[in-house]
Design a protein around this motif. Structure first.
Motif, mmCIF file in Angstrom:
data_model
loop_
_atom_site.group_PDB
_atom_site.id
_atom_site.type_symbol
_atom_site.label_atom_id
_atom_site.label_comp_id
_atom_site.label_asym_id
_atom_site.label_seq_id
_atom_site.Cartn_x
_atom_site.Cartn_y
_atom_site.Cartn_z
ATOM 1 N N SER A 42 -63.669 4.678 53.135
ATOM 2 C CA SER A 42 -63.331 4.281 54.496
ATOM 3 C C SER A 42 -61.838 4.423 54.793
ATOM 4 C CB SER A 42 -63.774 2.837 54.755
ATOM 5 O OG SER A 42 -63.133 1.968 53.847
ATOM 6 N N GLY A 43 -61.058 4.871 53.816
ATOM 7 C CA GLY A 43 -59.627 5.078 54.036
ATOM 8 C C GLY A 43 -59.375 6.358 54.818
ATOM 9 N N THR A 44 -58.117 6.685 55.021
ATOM 10 C CA THR A 44 -57.781 7.883 55.791
ATOM 11 C C THR A 44 -57.493 9.097 54.921
ATOM 12 O OG1 THR A 44 -55.470 7.224 55.880
ATOM 13 C CG2 THR A 44 -56.890 6.550 57.727
ATOM 14 N N LEU A 45 -57.320 8.903 53.609
ATOM 15 C CA LEU A 45 -57.036 10.007 52.699
ATOM 16 C C LEU A 45 -57.799 9.772 51.401
ATOM 17 C CD1 LEU A 45 -55.315 12.571 52.040
ATOM 18 C CD2 LEU A 45 -53.616 11.005 51.082
ATOM 19 N N TYR A 46 -58.524 10.807 50.944
ATOM 20 C CA TYR A 46 -59.245 10.698 49.679
ATOM 21 C C TYR A 46 -59.148 12.035 48.955
ATOM 22 C CZ TYR A 46 -62.810 10.059 46.139
ATOM 23 O OH TYR A 46 -63.456 9.974 44.934
ATOM 24 N N THR A 47 -58.767 11.998 47.685
ATOM 25 C CA THR A 47 -58.709 13.190 46.845
ATOM 26 C C THR A 47 -59.914 13.175 45.917
ATOM 27 O OG1 THR A 47 -56.295 13.227 46.934
ATOM 28 C CG2 THR A 47 -57.342 14.458 45.141
ATOM 29 N N LEU A 48 -60.625 14.307 45.864
ATOM 30 C CA LEU A 48 -61.811 14.381 45.016
ATOM 31 C C LEU A 48 -61.481 14.055 43.571
ATOM 32 C CD1 LEU A 48 -63.673 17.618 46.245
ATOM 33 C CD2 LEU A 48 -63.973 15.246 46.984
#
Length: 139
Positions: A42-48
């Motif tokens: 639900s955050g604004t930035l996610y790194t796989l």
């Protein structure tokens, strides 16, 4: 003179030997069985992360969210790896390439496609050598 011989139905002759049995053939690989896990973000930035391989990432936020595909030297995905992403929220979701990574897609921004609308889904497929294909409901 003729002799009439009637076989005795209660007497059987010997049973012949059983023939050879062939060996069992090879067992094939197990086919795909869906996703291994669901990762809600639900955050604004996610790194796989490596744990995302063969999983579903559910993105839910009213604001813009960015999914970054990292370079293989930092996250070692196996060639042929698949990561599924669904836009569960109302905010725009973009899949972008990290430094040293190449994304190929048909989106208007071919190297940074957006999931087209709420409930759109894409699959990121790792070809190898830091090249990913992002396919699905993109714009």
């Amino acid at each position: 003179m003729s002799v009439n011989l009637t076989p005795n139905p209660n007497v059987l002759g010997p049973t012949g030997p059983t023939g050879p049995t062939g060996s069992t053939g090879p067992t094939g690989p197990v086919g795909p069985g869906g996703v291994d896990a669901i990762n809600v973000q639900s955050g604004t930035l996610y790194t796989l992360a490596l744990a995302d391989q063969d999983s579903l990432i559910s993105i839910s936020n009213a604001g813009t969210q960015t999914i970054v595909i990292p370079q293989n030297s930092s996250v070692s995905f196996a060639t042929g790896a698949a990561v599924n992403i669904v836009r569960a929220g109302t905010g725009p979701v973009q899949v972008t390439q990290g430094s040293g990574t190449t994304i190929r897609s048909t989106g208007a921004t071919a190297t940074g496609p957006y999931l087209r609308a709420q409930y759109s889904a894409v699959t990121a497929l790792y070809e190898g050598t830091n090249v990913w294909y992002v396919i699905g409901d993109i714009s």
